[in-house]
Design a protein around this motif. Structure first.
Motif, mmCIF file in Angstrom:
data_model
loop_
_atom_site.group_PDB
_atom_site.id
_atom_site.type_symbol
_atom_site.label_atom_id
_atom_site.label_comp_id
_atom_site.label_asym_id
_atom_site.label_seq_id
_atom_site.Cartn_x
_atom_site.Cartn_y
_atom_site.Cartn_z
ATOM 1 N N ALA A 83 -4.744 4.814 -15.123
ATOM 2 C CA ALA A 83 -5.359 3.855 -14.308
ATOM 3 C C ALA A 83 -4.764 2.524 -14.418
ATOM 4 O O ALA A 83 -4.453 1.860 -13.349
ATOM 5 N N LEU A 84 -3.860 2.276 -15.586
ATOM 6 C CA LEU A 84 -2.811 1.219 -15.651
ATOM 7 C C LEU A 84 -1.738 1.480 -14.630
ATOM 8 O O LEU A 84 -1.100 0.384 -13.818
ATOM 9 N N ARG A 85 -1.464 2.610 -14.568
ATOM 10 C CA ARG A 85 -0.187 2.968 -13.468
ATOM 11 C C ARG A 85 -0.995 2.825 -12.141
ATOM 12 O O ARG A 85 0.052 2.283 -11.163
ATOM 13 N N ASP A 86 -1.949 3.188 -11.835
ATOM 14 C CA ASP A 86 -2.770 2.915 -10.251
ATOM 15 C C ASP A 86 -2.605 1.505 -10.116
ATOM 16 O O ASP A 86 -2.622 0.937 -9.121
ATOM 17 N N VAL A 87 -3.159 0.682 -11.001
ATOM 18 C CA VAL A 87 -3.097 -0.995 -10.971
ATOM 19 C C VAL A 87 -1.765 -1.572 -10.695
ATOM 20 O O VAL A 87 -1.548 -2.204 -9.949
ATOM 21 N N THR A 88 -0.788 -0.971 -11.396
ATOM 22 C CA THR A 88 0.616 -1.329 -11.212
ATOM 23 C C THR A 88 1.126 -1.130 -9.860
ATOM 24 O O THR A 88 1.648 -1.825 -9.148
ATOM 25 N N ALA A 89 0.860 0.100 -9.246
ATOM 26 C CA ALA A 89 1.180 0.560 -8.056
ATOM 27 C C ALA A 89 0.343 -0.373 -6.828
ATOM 28 O O ALA A 89 0.984 -0.655 -6.216
ATOM 29 N N ALA A 90 -1.024 -0.591 -7.231
ATOM 30 C CA ALA A 90 -1.705 -1.229 -6.248
ATOM 31 C C ALA A 90 -1.361 -2.746 -6.247
ATOM 32 O O ALA A 90 -1.086 -3.342 -5.097
ATOM 33 N N PHE A 91 -0.700 -3.240 -7.313
ATOM 34 C CA PHE A 91 -0.024 -4.563 -7.310
ATOM 35 C C PHE A 91 1.066 -4.750 -6.675
ATOM 36 O O PHE A 91 1.416 -5.488 -5.730
ATOM 37 N N GLU A 92 2.140 -3.765 -6.796
ATOM 38 C CA GLU A 92 3.324 -3.814 -6.201
ATOM 39 C C GLU A 92 2.977 -3.574 -4.758
ATOM 40 O O GLU A 92 3.739 -4.255 -3.988
ATOM 41 N N ASN A 93 2.110 -2.760 -4.293
ATOM 42 C CA ASN A 93 1.942 -2.645 -2.745
ATOM 43 C C ASN A 93 1.329 -3.659 -2.227
ATOM 44 O O ASN A 93 1.949 -4.194 -0.878
ATOM 45 N N ALA A 94 0.460 -4.347 -2.796
ATOM 46 C CA ALA A 94 -0.141 -5.455 -2.297
ATOM 47 C C ALA A 94 0.930 -6.721 -2.125
ATOM 48 O O ALA A 94 1.225 -7.525 -1.057
ATOM 49 N N TRP A 95 1.775 -6.579 -3.077
ATOM 50 C CA TRP A 95 2.827 -7.872 -3.127
ATOM 51 C C TRP A 95 3.925 -7.787 -2.117
ATOM 52 O O TRP A 95 4.180 -8.640 -1.262
ATOM 53 N N ASP A 96 4.269 -6.490 -1.909
ATOM 54 C CA ASP A 96 5.217 -5.894 -0.969
ATOM 55 C C ASP A 96 4.636 -6.224 0.417
ATOM 56 O O ASP A 96 5.376 -6.413 1.344
ATOM 57 N N ALA A 97 3.452 -6.052 0.520
ATOM 58 C CA ALA A 97 2.830 -6.078 1.962
ATOM 59 C C ALA A 97 2.721 -7.614 2.435
ATOM 60 O O ALA A 97 2.875 -7.488 3.518
ATOM 61 N N GLY A 98 2.750 -8.500 1.591
ATOM 62 C CA GLY A 98 2.667 -9.816 1.976
ATOM 63 C C GLY A 98 1.474 -10.304 2.725
ATOM 64 O O GLY A 98 0.481 -9.510 2.659
ATOM 65 N N LYS A 117 7.046 -12.114 -8.280
ATOM 66 C CA LYS A 117 6.448 -10.894 -8.548
ATOM 67 C C LYS A 117 6.680 -10.267 -10.084
ATOM 68 O O LYS A 117 5.916 -9.681 -10.679
ATOM 69 N N GLY A 118 7.935 -10.656 -10.587
ATOM 70 C CA GLY A 118 8.317 -10.613 -12.050
ATOM 71 C C GLY A 118 7.281 -11.109 -12.712
ATOM 72 O O GLY A 118 6.684 -10.518 -14.142
ATOM 73 N N ASP A 119 6.734 -12.493 -12.761
ATOM 74 C CA ASP A 119 5.638 -13.070 -13.333
ATOM 75 C C ASP A 119 4.379 -12.383 -13.453
ATOM 76 O O ASP A 119 3.866 -12.203 -14.379
ATOM 77 N N MET A 120 3.969 -11.979 -12.329
ATOM 78 C CA MET A 120 2.831 -11.147 -12.069
ATOM 79 C C MET A 120 2.648 -10.073 -12.861
ATOM 80 O O MET A 120 1.788 -9.519 -13.368
ATOM 81 N N ALA A 121 3.958 -9.193 -12.607
ATOM 82 C CA ALA A 121 4.033 -7.837 -13.330
ATOM 83 C C ALA A 121 3.992 -8.034 -14.816
ATOM 84 O O ALA A 121 3.198 -7.102 -15.349
ATOM 85 N N TRP A 122 4.677 -8.882 -15.288
ATOM 86 C CA TRP A 122 4.402 -9.017 -16.648
ATOM 87 C C TRP A 122 3.060 -9.453 -17.280
ATOM 88 O O TRP A 122 2.771 -8.985 -18.168
ATOM 89 N N MET A 123 2.471 -10.280 -16.488
ATOM 90 C CA MET A 123 1.142 -10.665 -16.813
ATOM 91 C C MET A 123 0.192 -9.409 -16.616
ATOM 92 O O MET A 123 -0.643 -9.266 -17.752
ATOM 93 N N LEU A 124 0.274 -8.625 -15.844
ATOM 94 C CA LEU A 124 -0.473 -7.411 -15.750
ATOM 95 C C LEU A 124 -0.299 -6.768 -16.923
ATOM 96 O O LEU A 124 -1.136 -6.123 -17.479
ATOM 97 N N ALA A 125 1.127 -6.165 -17.157
ATOM 98 C CA ALA A 125 1.604 -5.302 -18.161
ATOM 99 C C ALA A 125 1.149 -5.900 -19.498
ATOM 100 O O ALA A 125 0.701 -5.117 -20.503
ATOM 101 N N ASP A 126 1.306 -7.150 -19.826
ATOM 102 C CA ASP A 126 1.144 -7.711 -21.203
ATOM 103 C C ASP A 126 -0.301 -7.647 -21.502
ATOM 104 O O ASP A 126 -0.772 -7.631 -22.579
ATOM 105 N N SER A 127 -1.225 -8.046 -20.364
ATOM 106 C CA SER A 127 -2.710 -8.017 -20.447
ATOM 107 C C SER A 127 -3.108 -6.809 -20.946
ATOM 108 O O SER A 127 -3.996 -6.370 -22.063
#
Length: 139
Positions: A83-98, A117-127
């Motif tokens: 589920a965490l990997r899926d959230v990460t992939a969804a985040f990356e897709n949404a960010w890259d879609a713009g 993008k790095g700030d947001m990725a860190w926030m999700l991973a750290d949470s």
């Protein structure tokens, strides 16, 4: 090195803002990575850091420390890890879609406009890592 330089710059600017006639000394306090930073800062800047208290400070910095991710994955279990990997992939897709896709995601999290993008990725991973890291995993 950048974090140490940034910290010194911040401290010097605060001294200017406070109207200090001379160099004030600071007490450096931190836990985990900030604990290590406080100790490293005191070592390199004894003229401005009077003392340092490092609680659980990192003593061996390892670049690309993937072993942490392995332990986190084991702690949360296979389903949660997926589920965490899926959230990460969804985040990356949404960010890259713009456009609206990215903005909708940022709005959903109440993300400040200046987040990268790095700030947001860190926030999700750290949470996601906080619970198992600090012992609040629910069986």
């Amino acid at each position: 090195e950048n974090a140490l330089a940034d910290l010194r710059s911040f401290m010097e600017s605060q001294q200017t803002d406070l109207g200090s006639d001379g160099l004030r000394t600071w007490l450096m306090i931190g836990g985990s990575y900030p604990g290590a930073l406080s100790a490293w800062f005191r070592e390199k800047n004894p003229d401005i850091a009077a003392a340092s208290w490092s609680s659980s400070g990192v003593i061996l910095a390892v670049e690309n420390f993937t072993q942490f991710d392995v332990i986190e994955t084991q702690a949360v279990g296979a389903d949660c890890a997926q589920a965490l990997r899926d959230v990460t992939a969804a985040f990356e897709n949404a960010w890259d879609a713009g456009g609206d896709t990215k903005q909708d995601m940022l709005d959903m999290f109440g993300t400040p406009d200046d987040f990268t993008k790095g700030d947001m990725a860190w926030m999700l991973a750290d949470s996601a890592a906080m619970g198992p890291q600090y012992g609040s995993k629910i069986e």
